[in-house]
Scaffold this motif. Structure first.
Motif, mmCIF file in Angstrom:
data_model
loop_
_atom_site.group_PDB
_atom_site.id
_atom_site.type_symbol
_atom_site.label_atom_id
_atom_site.label_comp_id
_atom_site.label_asym_id
_atom_site.label_seq_id
_atom_site.Cartn_x
_atom_site.Cartn_y
_atom_site.Cartn_z
ATOM 1 N N VAL A 1 1.111 -1.097 0.037
ATOM 2 C CA VAL A 1 0.080 0.076 0.017
ATOM 3 C C VAL A 1 1.138 1.130 -0.023
ATOM 4 N N ALA A 2 0.686 2.089 -0.846
ATOM 5 C CA ALA A 2 1.513 3.276 -1.135
ATOM 6 C C ALA A 2 1.443 4.091 0.221
ATOM 7 N N TYR A 3 2.441 4.722 0.594
ATOM 8 C CA TYR A 3 2.420 5.816 1.808
ATOM 9 C C TYR A 3 1.372 6.783 1.736
ATOM 10 N N SER A 4 1.351 7.497 0.383
ATOM 11 C CA SER A 4 0.368 8.545 0.417
ATOM 12 C C SER A 4 -1.043 7.992 0.593
ATOM 13 N N THR A 5 -1.447 6.739 0.279
ATOM 14 C CA THR A 5 -2.670 6.342 0.246
ATOM 15 C C THR A 5 -3.339 5.718 1.557
ATOM 16 N N TYR A 6 -2.296 5.452 2.517
ATOM 17 C CA TYR A 6 -2.514 4.745 3.627
ATOM 18 C C TYR A 6 -3.467 5.615 4.468
ATOM 19 N N PRO A 7 -3.272 6.801 4.955
ATOM 20 C CA PRO A 7 -4.003 7.816 5.709
ATOM 21 C C PRO A 7 -5.620 7.481 5.349
ATOM 22 N N ILE A 8 -6.049 7.553 4.044
ATOM 23 C CA ILE A 8 -7.469 7.585 3.579
ATOM 24 C C ILE A 8 -7.774 6.183 3.942
ATOM 25 N N THR A 9 -7.009 5.072 3.865
ATOM 26 C CA THR A 9 -7.604 3.614 4.298
ATOM 27 C C THR A 9 -7.914 3.856 5.907
ATOM 28 N N THR A 10 -7.284 4.567 6.452
ATOM 29 C CA THR A 10 -7.572 4.531 7.929
ATOM 30 C C THR A 10 -8.443 5.565 8.377
ATOM 31 N N ILE B 1 -0.879 9.849 12.566
ATOM 32 C CA ILE B 1 -0.967 9.433 10.936
ATOM 33 C C ILE B 1 0.554 8.861 10.584
ATOM 34 N N GLY B 2 1.526 9.518 11.187
ATOM 35 C CA GLY B 2 3.042 9.241 10.699
ATOM 36 C C GLY B 2 3.449 7.919 11.112
ATOM 37 N N ALA B 3 3.119 7.517 12.502
ATOM 38 C CA ALA B 3 3.701 6.419 13.031
ATOM 39 C C ALA B 3 3.451 5.144 12.037
ATOM 40 N N PRO B 4 2.570 4.666 11.433
ATOM 41 C CA PRO B 4 2.428 3.610 10.410
ATOM 42 C C PRO B 4 3.159 3.793 9.404
ATOM 43 N N LEU B 5 3.175 5.220 8.716
ATOM 44 C CA LEU B 5 4.243 5.441 7.591
ATOM 45 C C LEU B 5 5.557 5.232 8.022
ATOM 46 N N LEU B 6 6.082 5.486 9.204
ATOM 47 C CA LEU B 6 7.449 5.259 9.816
ATOM 48 C C LEU B 6 7.545 3.854 9.766
ATOM 49 N N LEU B 7 6.573 2.990 10.192
ATOM 50 C CA LEU B 7 6.899 1.717 10.463
ATOM 51 C C LEU B 7 6.989 0.940 8.812
ATOM 52 N N MET B 8 6.076 1.487 8.027
ATOM 53 C CA MET B 8 6.428 0.875 6.629
ATOM 54 C C MET B 8 7.636 1.329 5.908
ATOM 55 N N TYR B 9 7.945 2.389 6.353
ATOM 56 C CA TYR B 9 9.337 2.738 5.839
ATOM 57 C C TYR B 9 10.427 1.973 6.216
ATOM 58 N N LEU C 1 -11.871 19.271 -3.264
ATOM 59 C CA LEU C 1 -11.516 20.667 -2.351
ATOM 60 C C LEU C 1 -12.126 20.684 -1.261
ATOM 61 N N PHE C 2 -13.382 19.842 -1.011
ATOM 62 C CA PHE C 2 -14.493 19.993 -0.091
ATOM 63 C C PHE C 2 -14.190 18.857 1.224
ATOM 64 N N SER C 3 -12.982 18.220 1.237
ATOM 65 C CA SER C 3 -12.720 17.252 2.131
ATOM 66 C C SER C 3 -11.273 17.322 2.520
ATOM 67 N N PRO C 4 -10.814 17.312 3.792
ATOM 68 C CA PRO C 4 -9.267 17.366 4.080
ATOM 69 C C PRO C 4 -8.761 16.339 3.524
ATOM 70 N N TYR C 5 -9.318 14.951 3.431
ATOM 71 C CA TYR C 5 -8.574 13.831 2.955
ATOM 72 C C TYR C 5 -8.227 13.959 1.553
ATOM 73 N N THR C 6 -9.303 14.125 0.609
ATOM 74 C CA THR C 6 -8.985 14.259 -0.787
ATOM 75 C C THR C 6 -8.318 15.443 -1.266
ATOM 76 N N LEU C 7 -8.476 16.543 -0.358
ATOM 77 C CA LEU C 7 -7.737 17.819 -0.675
ATOM 78 C C LEU C 7 -6.230 17.548 -0.601
ATOM 79 N N VAL C 8 -5.675 16.904 0.673
ATOM 80 C CA VAL C 8 -4.468 16.479 0.895
ATOM 81 C C VAL C 8 -3.798 15.598 -0.016
ATOM 82 N N ASP C 9 -4.713 14.509 -0.334
ATOM 83 C CA ASP C 9 -4.273 13.631 -1.571
ATOM 84 C C ASP C 9 -3.944 14.170 -2.708
ATOM 85 N N GLY C 10 -4.811 15.117 -3.102
ATOM 86 C CA GLY C 10 -4.590 16.055 -4.199
ATOM 87 C C GLY C 10 -3.020 16.653 -4.309
#
Length: 305
Positions: free
Chosen positions: A92-101, A155-163, A247-256
């Motif tokens: 699972v890509a780093y950038s997509t993991y926050p949206i899955t959780t 948010i960053g703890a699982p990304l660091l673990l994946m890295y 543009l109207f959701s923080p998750y989709t906004l930051v993903d963009g």
């Protein structure tokens, strides 16, 4: 002056002043900066229930476990079965993991923002904080910073673990480091957006239950509506509508923003595809953070010290 043993004149009390030996504090006074730093650390600890009752630790620690556990499983599969499955990158890509959780992240922010913001308003402790030497601006910045850092840790703890798991699986160091750093920037932007919105909503009511429900509605419902619109836009060849909806959701906004700035894999159906739209996504992220801070400042101008 009469001694304590002398009889008091008629109509007067018999009170006596005793010197108990207490001395005033004569050490250095650290000032507003030290107060703000201590206040920040206390707020950060409180978001995870540290220094509070055992019941206060249950929800944040459970959510942290639920966010990290899938990453731990992914790392185990990557390290143990990379050759068997022919894996040459993260499952699972780093950038997509926050949206899955995103559900666990939203619940965490919704639960902790009222604990930091609404409680001070409800019990009136905000008036003590603002008495001296903390200003309203410092209070707002410190509270939002505590919530932002706590959310960034989540948010960053699982990304660091994946890295770390990717490096143990001998994935290319340069590629993994670049992707991880881009995802870390995205995690910080997402934490700032979520924390600012949640703090603003929590500051509008002194009832914690109402604040929690309102934050959940703002974060979860907005993502559900936006993702539905984006899915329909993709199916009907109206990608431009989906890009605007993002543009109207923080998750989709930051993903963009991550897709535009770091060429990260998209976690949404219709990420920004043009330079103009990508710049608009970046601008909206910055405006969201600044607007929530401005709204909080306006809210606390009405609070008397």
């Amino acid at each position: 002056m009469s001694s304590p043993s002398d009889p008091a004149p008629r109509g007067q009390g018999t009170g006596v002043i005793h010197d108990l030996g207490y001395r005033p504090y004569g050490g250095p006074r650290l000032g507003a900066g030290a107060v703000a730093w201590s206040f920040f650390l206390t707020g950060l600890r409180n978001t995870y229930g540290l220094g509070r009752s055992a019941r206060s630790k249950v929800l944040p620690m459970m959510l942290l476990t639920l966010v990290v556990l899938p990453a731990l499983i992914l790392v185990g599969v990557l390290v143990q079965a990379r050759d068997l499955l022919g894996l040459d990158e993260q499952i699972v890509a780093y950038s997509t993991y926050p949206i899955t959780t995103q559900l666990m992240i939203s619940v965490f922010v919704a639960a902790q923002a009222p604990a930091l913001i609404s409680r001070d308003l409800r019990f009136g402790t905000i008036t003590l904080y603002l008495a001296r030497p903390m200003t309203r601006a410092a209070y707002v910045l410190v509270r939002v910073s505590s919530l932002t850092v706590a959310t960034f840790v989540l948010i960053g703890a699982p990304l660091l673990l994946m890295y770390v798991g990717g490096l143990l699986a001998d994935l290319p160091f340069g590629r993994e480091t670049g992707r991880f750093l881009g995802a870390a920037v995205g995690a910080l932007l997402l934490a700032a957006c979520l924390s600012g919105l949640a703090a603003l909503v929590a500051a509008l009511t002194v009832r914690r239950g109402l604040a929690v429900a309102a934050v959940v509605v703002v974060l979860v419902v907005s993502y559900t509506v936006v993702s539905s619109i984006q899915g329909i836009a993709l199916e009907t060849d109206a990608e431009a509508v989906g890009e605007v909806a993002g543009l109207f959701s923080p998750y989709t906004l930051v993903d963009g923003v991550q897709v535009f700035c770091f060429d990260a894999p998209a976690a949404t159906p219709t990420p920004p595809t043009s330079t103009a739209m990508g710049l608009l996504y970046v601008a909206v992220v910055l405006l969201t953070v600044l607007a929530t801070l401005a709204g909080l400042m306006a809210r606390y101008r009405r609070v008397r010290a």
